[in-house]
Design a protein around this motif. Structure first.
Motif, PDB file in Angstrom:
ATOM      1  N   PHE A  43     -42.096  37.534  -3.441  1.00 27.71           N
ATOM      2  CA  PHE A  43     -41.596  37.508  -4.818  1.00 27.71           C
ATOM      3  C   PHE A  43     -40.698  36.287  -4.914  1.00 27.71           C
ATOM      4  N   PHE A  44     -41.268  35.174  -5.361  1.00 25.20           N
ATOM      5  CA  PHE A  44     -40.588  33.889  -5.207  1.00 25.20           C
ATOM      6  C   PHE A  44     -39.460  33.723  -6.219  1.00 25.20           C
ATOM      7  N   LYS A  45     -38.357  33.153  -5.750  1.00 27.30           N
ATOM      8  CA  LYS A  45     -37.146  32.959  -6.544  1.00 27.30           C
ATOM      9  C   LYS A  45     -36.497  31.638  -6.151  1.00 27.30           C
ATOM     10  N   TYR A  46     -35.873  30.964  -7.109  1.00 25.16           N
ATOM     11  CA  TYR A  46     -35.115  29.766  -6.786  1.00 25.16           C
ATOM     12  C   TYR A  46     -34.042  30.102  -5.748  1.00 25.16           C
ATOM     13  N   PRO A  47     -33.992  29.419  -4.616  1.00 18.83           N
ATOM     14  CA  PRO A  47     -32.912  29.645  -3.656  1.00 18.83           C
ATOM     15  C   PRO A  47     -31.579  29.208  -4.254  1.00 18.83           C
ATOM     16  N   GLN A  48     -30.557  29.996  -4.024  1.00 22.66           N
ATOM     17  CA  GLN A  48     -29.241  29.677  -4.575  1.00 22.66           C
ATOM     18  C   GLN A  48     -28.732  28.331  -4.064  1.00 22.66           C
ATOM     19  N   ALA A  49     -29.003  28.021  -2.798  1.00 24.27           N
ATOM     20  CA  ALA A  49     -28.545  26.746  -2.240  1.00 24.27           C
ATOM     21  C   ALA A  49     -29.181  25.563  -2.963  1.00 24.27           C
ATOM     22  N   ASP A  50     -30.455  25.705  -3.372  1.00 23.48           N
ATOM     23  CA  ASP A  50     -31.138  24.614  -4.066  1.00 23.48           C
ATOM     24  C   ASP A  50     -30.572  24.439  -5.473  1.00 23.48           C
ATOM     25  N   LEU A  51     -30.267  25.550  -6.143  1.00 25.53           N
ATOM     26  CA  LEU A  51     -29.671  25.462  -7.479  1.00 25.53           C
ATOM     27  C   LEU A  51     -28.312  24.766  -7.423  1.00 25.53           C
ATOM     28  N   GLU A  52     -27.555  25.055  -6.386  1.00 28.78           N
ATOM     29  CA  GLU A  52     -26.242  24.424  -6.255  1.00 28.78           C
ATOM     30  C   GLU A  52     -26.379  22.938  -5.949  1.00 28.78           C
ATOM     31  N   LEU A  53     -27.278  22.590  -5.020  1.00 29.55           N
ATOM     32  CA  LEU A  53     -27.443  21.191  -4.637  1.00 29.55           C
ATOM     33  C   LEU A  53     -27.928  20.336  -5.805  1.00 29.55           C
ATOM     34  N   LEU A  54     -28.960  20.794  -6.499  1.00 34.89           N
ATOM     35  CA  LEU A  54     -29.603  19.959  -7.518  1.00 34.89           C
ATOM     36  C   LEU A  54     -28.913  20.022  -8.871  1.00 34.89           C
ATOM     37  N   TYR A  55     -28.442  21.216  -9.247  1.00 38.18           N
ATOM     38  CA  TYR A  55     -27.919  21.402 -10.601  1.00 38.18           C
ATOM     39  C   TYR A  55     -26.414  21.659 -10.662  1.00 38.18           C
ATOM     40  N   GLY A  56     -25.753  21.689  -9.500  1.00 34.82           N
ATOM     41  CA  GLY A  56     -24.321  21.942  -9.501  1.00 34.82           C
ATOM     42  C   GLY A  56     -23.963  23.337  -9.967  1.00 34.82           C
ATOM     43  N   THR A  57     -24.884  24.278  -9.795  1.00 33.18           N
ATOM     44  CA  THR A  57     -24.691  25.642 -10.284  1.00 33.18           C
ATOM     45  C   THR A  57     -24.556  26.607  -9.106  1.00 33.18           C
ATOM     46  N   VAL A  58     -23.437  27.305  -9.057  1.00 32.79           N
ATOM     47  CA  VAL A  58     -23.178  28.284  -8.012  1.00 32.79           C
ATOM     48  C   VAL A  58     -23.550  29.669  -8.545  1.00 32.79           C
ATOM     49  N   VAL A  59     -24.353  30.392  -7.790  1.00 34.69           N
ATOM     50  CA  VAL A  59     -24.760  31.746  -8.177  1.00 34.69           C
ATOM     51  C   VAL A  59     -24.148  32.726  -7.186  1.00 34.69           C
ATOM     52  N   GLN A  60     -23.344  33.641  -7.702  1.00 33.53           N
ATOM     53  CA  GLN A  60     -22.657  34.610  -6.852  1.00 33.53           C
ATOM     54  C   GLN A  60     -22.866  36.015  -7.391  1.00 33.53           C
ATOM     55  N   GLU A  61     -22.942  36.975  -6.478  1.00 28.95           N
ATOM     56  CA  GLU A  61     -22.980  38.373  -6.913  1.00 28.95           C
ATOM     57  C   GLU A  61     -21.650  38.730  -7.571  1.00 28.95           C
ATOM     58  N   THR A  62     -21.716  39.497  -8.637  1.00 26.62           N
ATOM     59  CA  THR A  62     -20.529  39.912  -9.369  1.00 26.62           C
ATOM     60  C   THR A  62     -20.191  41.362  -9.039  1.00 26.62           C
ATOM     61  N   ALA A  63     -18.940  41.615  -8.728  1.00 25.33           N
ATOM     62  CA  ALA A  63     -18.494  42.976  -8.466  1.00 25.33           C
ATOM     63  C   ALA A  63     -18.308  43.697  -9.796  1.00 25.33           C
ATOM     64  N   ILE A  64     -19.037  44.774 -10.000  1.00 23.34           N
ATOM     65  CA  ILE A  64     -18.929  45.576 -11.219  1.00 23.34           C
ATOM     66  C   ILE A  64     -18.133  46.837 -10.887  1.00 23.34           C
ATOM     67  N   TYR A  65     -16.962  46.972 -11.495  1.00 23.34           N
ATOM     68  CA  TYR A  65     -16.145  48.171 -11.266  1.00 23.34           C
ATOM     69  C   TYR A  65     -15.553  48.717 -12.556  1.00 23.34           C
ATOM     70  N   ASP A  66     -15.453  47.861 -13.581  1.00 25.35           N
ATOM     71  CA  ASP A  66     -15.015  48.297 -14.902  1.00 25.35           C
ATOM     72  C   ASP A  66     -16.278  48.552 -15.737  1.00 25.35           C
ATOM     73  N   THR A  67     -16.164  48.580 -17.051  1.00 24.31           N
ATOM     74  CA  THR A  67     -17.377  48.677 -17.854  1.00 24.31           C
ATOM     75  C   THR A  67     -18.180  47.391 -17.698  1.00 24.31           C
ATOM     76  N   LEU A  68     -19.491  47.526 -17.763  1.00 28.70           N
ATOM     77  CA  LEU A  68     -20.359  46.352 -17.679  1.00 28.70           C
ATOM     78  C   LEU A  68     -19.995  45.365 -18.780  1.00 28.70           C
ATOM     79  N   GLU A  69     -19.737  45.868 -19.967  1.00 33.59           N
ATOM     80  CA  GLU A  69     -19.386  45.019 -21.102  1.00 33.59           C
ATOM     81  C   GLU A  69     -18.148  44.179 -20.805  1.00 33.59           C
ATOM     82  N   ALA A  70     -17.123  44.786 -20.221  1.00 33.85           N
ATOM     83  CA  ALA A  70     -15.879  44.066 -19.952  1.00 33.85           C
ATOM     84  C   ALA A  70     -16.108  42.900 -18.995  1.00 33.85           C
ATOM     85  N   HIS A  71     -16.904  43.115 -17.956  1.00 36.45           N
ATOM     86  CA  HIS A  71     -17.171  42.044 -16.992  1.00 36.45           C
ATOM     87  C   HIS A  71     -17.963  40.908 -17.642  1.00 36.45           C
ATOM     88  N   ILE A  72     -18.975  41.253 -18.438  1.00 33.57           N
ATOM     89  CA  ILE A  72     -19.790  40.212 -19.067  1.00 33.57           C
ATOM     90  C   ILE A  72     -18.954  39.404 -20.052  1.00 33.57           C
TER      91      ILE A  72
END
Length: 345
Positions: A77-106
């Motif tokens: 199930f192919f997906k853009y590797p996070q390291a490639d997105l960071e290297l080429l596009y300057g975009t860091v992708v990190q897992e987000t800790a959800i502990y409050d309402t989903l709405e509040a975090h977003i």
């Protein structure tokens, strides 16, 4: 489909926070009507649309597709590797800790200028009217780029475009309905935050980085032809498809022929981009990647016909073509780019 403003990204050296500038729209070479596989998988499709929405070309980051393998019951199930997105596009992708309402975090992360990638229930996604909207509960991932909790409205990237959800759909997505908000047995969704922290690479720096990524990922290619390994198990899989019926065939088609075919169509787009930027590859290699994409669709049609006739089809000619095209594509790329073999400790 809701239209959104296309923007580019820049970093102000006097301010660590990113700012956006208007950019000219890019030609949409992926997800076009001429595509063999217009849709790939939910995660790839939303990233393609998100990158287009940011005014960035999604093709350079597709070198990783050379690593696709047969996993025994599906193709990777192919997906853009996070390291490639960071290297080429300057975009860091990190897992987000959800502990409050989903709405509040977003709300908090979007306020900071980030995009939130969240696993959602298609039951509440208006763009899935032809499939699951208000009829079935199907997991998918969307990228939320704007949200208004007072108006109860959000906009998101998904599938082939940019859309909006509001009212009851918003409440369902944000788990604000009584049956969802008050149910402690429902797990928090998996969420990621995409942060644009640096300017994307451009010009020669970008093309050189993509060529290096191609060498790196070729070093991670499967040790054996994955289509040959699939072929060994294919007859038994066809028997299972005939025994289990249409619903199972739909899932099989998505996770095997489509993932294989769409993956190599994406590789073709990457090779075209490399050729446009000073790294041409032999025409036979580019033709082979498209052959895999188109032959997978032929194979899927043959399986559908086998289902209708209730007779197995070994699809021998299609598998012959796929095996040969894979060898031509991968061996040709290794000859053109070389490979950086991984270090085993």
């Amino acid at each position: 489909m809701e239209q959104s403003t296309v923007t580019d990204f820049a970093v102000d050296i006097d301010d660590a926070a990113p700012r956006r500038t208007i950019a000219a729209p890019l030609p949409r070479l992926l997800h076009g009507e001429e595509s063999i596989w217009q849709e790939t998988n939910c995660y790839m499709d939303l990233w393609i649309e998100l990158l287009y929405g940011w005014g960035l070309d999604p093709r350079p980051a597709l070198a990783f597709t050379v690593t696709q393998d047969y996993e025994g019951d599906h193709f990777t199930f192919f997906k853009y590797p996070q390291a490639d997105l960071e290297l080429l596009y300057g975009t860091v992708v990190q897992e987000t800790a959800i502990y409050d309402t989903l709405e509040a975090h977003i709300v908090e992360q979007v306020r900071r200028g980030h995009a939130m990638l969240v696993e959602m229930d298609s039951f509440y996604l208006p763009d899935t009217r032809a499939t699951a909207y208000r009829t079935g509960h199907v997991k998918t991932t969307i990228a939320i780029d704007a949200i208004d909790p007072i108006a109860q409205r959000l906009s998101y990237y998904h599938s082939l475009g940019h859309y909006a959800a509001e009212g009851e759909d918003y409440q369902g997505l944000m788990r604000l309905t009584p049956e969802l908000g008050g149910n402690g047995n429902i797990l928090f969704p998996y969420a990621e935050c995409a942060k644009r922290v640096r300017a994307p690479l451009a010009g020669r720096a970008l093309s050189n980085a993509v060529a290096q990524l191609m060498r790196h990922h070729l070093g991670r290619r499967p040790a054996q032809n994955p289509i040959s390994r699939w072929r060994e198990e294919f007859p038994a899989q066809v028997e299972t498809i005939l025994a289990r019926g249409d619903a199972y065939f739909h899932h099989y088609g998505f996770n095997l022929p489509r993932q294989l075919g769409a993956n190599f169509e994406m590789l073709h787009h990457c090779l075209t981009w490399l050729g446009e930027h000073g790294y041409p590859v032999p025409a036979s290699v580019r033709t082979a990647t498209l052959s895999i994409a188109s032959e997978c669709k032929v194979l899927q049609f043959r399986l559908a016909r086998a289902m209708a006739r209730r007779r197995p089809d070994a699809c021998s000619e299609s598998l012959d073509n796929l095996e040969a095209a894979y060898v031509t594509a991968i061996e040709g790329l290794v000859a053109s780019f070389g490979s950086v073999e991984p270090v085993h400790v």
